[in-house]
Design a protein around this motif. Sequence first.
Motif, PDB file in Angstrom:
ATOM      1  N   PRO A 220       0.749  -1.130   0.024  1.00  0.00           N
ATOM      2  CA  PRO A 220       0.017  -0.014   0.080  1.00  0.00           C
ATOM      3  C   PRO A 220       0.830   1.221  -0.108  1.00  0.00           C
ATOM      4  O   PRO A 220       0.273   2.254  -0.310  1.00  0.00           O
ATOM      5  N   SER A 221       2.079   1.245   0.333  1.00  0.00           N
ATOM      6  CA  SER A 221       3.053   2.353   0.076  1.00  0.00           C
ATOM      7  C   SER A 221       3.229   2.632  -1.399  1.00  0.00           C
ATOM      8  O   SER A 221       3.778   3.810  -1.603  1.00  0.00           O
ATOM      9  N   ARG A 222       3.052   1.849  -2.208  1.00  0.00           N
ATOM     10  CA  ARG A 222       3.351   2.052  -3.672  1.00  0.00           C
ATOM     11  C   ARG A 222       2.243   1.832  -4.574  1.00  0.00           C
ATOM     12  O   ARG A 222       2.593   1.932  -5.895  1.00  0.00           O
ATOM     13  N   ALA A 223       1.092   1.772  -3.916  1.00  0.00           N
ATOM     14  CA  ALA A 223      -0.124   1.855  -4.828  1.00  0.00           C
ATOM     15  C   ALA A 223      -1.273   2.358  -4.448  1.00  0.00           C
ATOM     16  O   ALA A 223      -1.316   2.707  -3.229  1.00  0.00           O
ATOM     17  N   LEU A 224      -2.247   2.788  -5.167  1.00  0.00           N
ATOM     18  CA  LEU A 224      -3.527   3.624  -4.726  1.00  0.00           C
ATOM     19  C   LEU A 224      -4.116   2.738  -3.734  1.00  0.00           C
ATOM     20  O   LEU A 224      -4.298   1.595  -3.716  1.00  0.00           O
ATOM     21  N   SER A 225      -4.716   3.311  -2.733  1.00  0.00           N
ATOM     22  CA  SER A 225      -5.313   2.645  -1.530  1.00  0.00           C
ATOM     23  C   SER A 225      -6.683   2.265  -2.044  1.00  0.00           C
ATOM     24  O   SER A 225      -7.134   2.758  -3.181  1.00  0.00           O
ATOM     25  N   PRO A 226      -7.528   1.106  -1.503  1.00  0.00           N
ATOM     26  CA  PRO A 226      -8.800   0.650  -1.962  1.00  0.00           C
ATOM     27  C   PRO A 226      -9.779   2.025  -1.625  1.00  0.00           C
ATOM     28  O   PRO A 226     -10.679   2.208  -2.452  1.00  0.00           O
ATOM     29  N   PHE A 227      -9.576   2.620  -0.722  1.00  0.00           N
ATOM     30  CA  PHE A 227     -10.160   4.060  -0.447  1.00  0.00           C
ATOM     31  C   PHE A 227     -10.402   5.182  -1.649  1.00  0.00           C
ATOM     32  O   PHE A 227     -11.282   5.448  -2.269  1.00  0.00           O
ATOM     33  N   THR A 228      -9.065   5.168  -2.218  1.00  0.00           N
ATOM     34  CA  THR A 228      -8.951   6.162  -3.388  1.00  0.00           C
ATOM     35  C   THR A 228      -9.494   5.507  -4.515  1.00  0.00           C
ATOM     36  O   THR A 228     -10.267   6.204  -5.354  1.00  0.00           O
ATOM     37  N   HIS A 229      -9.204   4.231  -4.724  1.00  0.00           N
ATOM     38  CA  HIS A 229      -9.910   3.553  -6.036  1.00  0.00           C
ATOM     39  C   HIS A 229     -11.635   3.820  -5.798  1.00  0.00           C
ATOM     40  O   HIS A 229     -11.938   3.856  -6.760  1.00  0.00           O
ATOM     41  N   GLN A 230     -12.016   3.544  -4.769  1.00  0.00           N
ATOM     42  CA  GLN A 230     -13.337   3.596  -4.421  1.00  0.00           C
ATOM     43  C   GLN A 230     -14.037   4.817  -4.780  1.00  0.00           C
ATOM     44  O   GLN A 230     -15.063   4.996  -5.711  1.00  0.00           O
ATOM     45  N   ARG A 231     -13.151   6.169  -4.445  1.00  0.00           N
ATOM     46  CA  ARG A 231     -13.784   7.443  -4.738  1.00  0.00           C
ATOM     47  C   ARG A 231     -13.642   7.707  -6.305  1.00  0.00           C
ATOM     48  O   ARG A 231     -14.458   8.447  -6.485  1.00  0.00           O
ATOM     49  N   LEU A 232     -12.502   7.350  -6.772  1.00  0.00           N
ATOM     50  CA  LEU A 232     -12.261   7.484  -8.265  1.00  0.00           C
ATOM     51  C   LEU A 232     -13.254   6.712  -8.962  1.00  0.00           C
ATOM     52  O   LEU A 232     -13.887   7.474 -10.037  1.00  0.00           O
ATOM     53  N   SER A 233     -13.701   5.736  -8.733  1.00  0.00           N
ATOM     54  CA  SER A 233     -14.841   4.806  -9.382  1.00  0.00           C
ATOM     55  C   SER A 233     -16.070   5.696  -9.506  1.00  0.00           C
ATOM     56  O   SER A 233     -16.823   5.730 -10.213  1.00  0.00           O
ATOM     57  N   ALA A 234     -16.385   6.341  -8.224  1.00  0.00           N
ATOM     58  CA  ALA A 234     -17.640   7.197  -8.116  1.00  0.00           C
ATOM     59  C   ALA A 234     -17.591   8.263  -8.878  1.00  0.00           C
ATOM     60  O   ALA A 234     -18.480   8.823  -9.315  1.00  0.00           O
ATOM     61  N   ALA A 235     -16.418   8.801  -9.026  1.00  0.00           N
ATOM     62  CA  ALA A 235     -15.992  10.155  -9.746  1.00  0.00           C
ATOM     63  C   ALA A 235     -16.143  10.031 -11.172  1.00  0.00           C
ATOM     64  O   ALA A 235     -16.529  10.871 -11.841  1.00  0.00           O
ATOM     65  N   LEU A 236     -15.421   9.170 -11.698  1.00  0.00           N
ATOM     66  CA  LEU A 236     -15.229   8.890 -13.042  1.00  0.00           C
ATOM     67  C   LEU A 236     -16.666   9.074 -13.904  1.00  0.00           C
ATOM     68  O   LEU A 236     -16.399   9.545 -15.155  1.00  0.00           O
ATOM     69  N   PRO A 237     -17.746   8.546 -13.477  1.00  0.00           N
ATOM     70  CA  PRO A 237     -18.906   8.430 -14.675  1.00  0.00           C
ATOM     71  C   PRO A 237     -19.333  10.072 -14.654  1.00  0.00           C
ATOM     72  O   PRO A 237     -20.224  10.038 -15.647  1.00  0.00           O
ATOM     73  N   ARG A 238     -18.753  10.910 -14.006  1.00  0.00           N
ATOM     74  CA  ARG A 238     -19.206  12.223 -14.063  1.00  0.00           C
ATOM     75  C   ARG A 238     -18.638  12.723 -15.652  1.00  0.00           C
ATOM     76  O   ARG A 238     -19.214  13.623 -15.954  1.00  0.00           O
ATOM     77  N   GLY A 239     -17.718  12.151 -15.875  1.00  0.00           N
ATOM     78  CA  GLY A 239     -16.954  12.412 -17.262  1.00  0.00           C
ATOM     79  C   GLY A 239     -16.105  13.800 -17.085  1.00  0.00           C
ATOM     80  O   GLY A 239     -15.693  14.108 -18.190  1.00  0.00           O
ATOM     81  N   ASN A 240     -15.846  14.216 -15.914  1.00  0.00           N
ATOM     82  CA  ASN A 240     -14.753  15.452 -16.020  1.00  0.00           C
ATOM     83  C   ASN A 240     -13.515  15.005 -15.377  1.00  0.00           C
ATOM     84  O   ASN A 240     -12.907  16.055 -14.955  1.00  0.00           O
ATOM     85  N   ILE A 241     -12.945  13.664 -15.415  1.00  0.00           N
ATOM     86  CA  ILE A 241     -11.700  13.575 -14.894  1.00  0.00           C
ATOM     87  C   ILE A 241     -11.249  12.521 -16.458  1.00  0.00           C
ATOM     88  O   ILE A 241     -11.683  11.892 -16.736  1.00  0.00           O
ATOM     89  N   THR A 242      -9.773  12.921 -16.711  1.00  0.00           N
ATOM     90  CA  THR A 242      -9.267  12.212 -17.743  1.00  0.00           C
ATOM     91  C   THR A 242      -7.816  12.051 -17.046  1.00  0.00           C
ATOM     92  O   THR A 242      -7.322  12.603 -16.483  1.00  0.00           O
ATOM     93  N   LEU A 243      -7.739  10.442 -17.207  1.00  0.00           N
ATOM     94  CA  LEU A 243      -6.541   9.870 -16.853  1.00  0.00           C
ATOM     95  C   LEU A 243      -5.160   9.757 -17.990  1.00  0.00           C
ATOM     96  O   LEU A 243      -5.686   8.953 -19.036  1.00  0.00           O
ATOM     97  N   GLU A 244      -4.369  10.347 -18.185  1.00  0.00           N
ATOM     98  CA  GLU A 244      -3.365  10.200 -19.063  1.00  0.00           C
ATOM     99  C   GLU A 244      -2.030   9.429 -18.509  1.00  0.00           C
ATOM    100  O   GLU A 244      -1.344   9.946 -17.558  1.00  0.00           O
ATOM    101  N   ASP A 245      -2.078   8.184 -18.996  1.00  0.00           N
ATOM    102  CA  ASP A 245      -0.844   7.598 -18.804  1.00  0.00           C
ATOM    103  C   ASP A 245       0.393   7.577 -19.630  1.00  0.00           C
ATOM    104  O   ASP A 245       0.133   8.324 -20.816  1.00  0.00           O
TER     105      ASP A 245
END
Length: 379
Positions: A220-245
Motif C-alpha cells: 500500500p506504500s506503492r499503489a493507490l489505496s482501496p479508499f482512493t480507488h473507491q472514490r475514483l470509481s464514483a467520480a469517473l462516471p461524471r466524465g470530468n476526469i481524464t487519466l493520461e498514462d
Amino acid sequence: MDTPDYRRVPDHITVAVVGAGPAGLGVARVLRDLAIPDVWVLERGQVGESFRKWPSSTRLLTPSFPGNVFGMTDLNAISFDSSPGWSLKREHPDGPDYAKYLNMAADAFRLNVQCGLQVKSLETEADYMLLHTNHGEVRADFVIWACGQFAAPSDGGLIGGEHGMHYASVRRWEDLPGEDFCIIGGYESGIDAAIGLSNAGKRATVLDAGMPWKDNNKDPSRALSPFTHQRLSAALPRGNITLEDDADIVAISRDGEGFNVLACDGRSWRTPNAPILATGFGSGTAPVSEWFDYDEAGLPRLTTQDESTELPGLFLVGPEVSHNGYLFCFIYKFRQRFAVVARAIAGRLGADTSVLELYRNNNMYLDNLSCCEDDKCLC
C-alpha cells in the motif's frame, strides 16, 4: 495544549522530540510508559499542524475502527489504547478532525508539549545536543526527529516548476478560480486533487509517467489505496476526469494565454490555469540534514534502531523510516517502530524496558523485518 509558554521548557532535557504529529506524540507516549524523565515534544505550530492544513476534502486513506478490545488496534491510532474512530466517530477523518484526536491524545497521555517552538538547527557538544530554536537554545541528551513531509512540498525537479501550484497549498478545490486543470502526478495526492476538482464541478486531466490507477502492487506504500480507488470509481462516471498514462512530464512554461505542460516525448497539454503539482514532498529532515546520510532515493540511512548513521543519539520516527526497501509511510506502519527507538534510549539510560512487551503483544513493536514480505495477498 496549544498555548505557547516558552518558559516551560527546561534548559536541559533528556529527550527532545521534534514535531507534535502522530510520530512525535506516539514515540513520546512510549517514553512516558518507560518512565523516561524530562521528555519534551517541541512543535513549531500547533499539535497536528500539518493535518490542519490539508485540503478540506482530503481524508485519511486507512479506515478507523475501534477494534482495540479484540487486540486489533485502530489503524490510525498512535497508541494501542486509543482510537480516532471511537473518539471522532469517523471512519476516514479529515485533517482537522485528526488533529483534534492528536490533541486529545496528548492531553490523555499527559505529555509535555511545547507549541510555537521551532527547531532551526542542531549542534553537538561534548555530551549533549544543542537545539537552536526561535526562542533560544535547548540542550538534550537525545533527539528524536518526528517532522513530517507535508511542510516540504517538492516540484519533482520540473523545469518551470515555479509556474505550478502544489497540492499542499490548496485548502478548498471549489475556491480555485477556473474550470479546467492539469494535474502532474497520479498517485494519492494527484487522484485526490482530481476527485476534489470533479466534486466542485471542474475538469481535471491527470498526467503520470505510469498508470498508478491500474497498478496491482500489493504494497500500500506503492499503489493507490482501496479508499482512493473507491472514490475514483464514483467520480469517473461524471466524465470530468481524464487519466493520461505514459505522460512523463518534464517542464511547464507560461505565456499570456495560460500554461503549457510538456512531456519528454514531445507531447504537450495546454491549460488556462496553473498546473497542480502532485509531485510529492521533500524530506522533513532538512533542518538537520547535515546529521543524516541519504540513500539514492533521498531517504535517511538509519541503523537497526532507527538512529542516524552520522550522529549517535539522533533518531528518526515517522513516514521517512525505511529498511531493506520497505517504507514505513503509513501510521499503522511507522508506529510499530516507536518502541524500537524508545528501547534504544531506555537501554542507554539503564531504564526497565519490560513494559515494551505490552507493545509487542499489541502489534506495536516491530523489530523483526522479515515479516515484511512482498506477497501476502492471495486474492
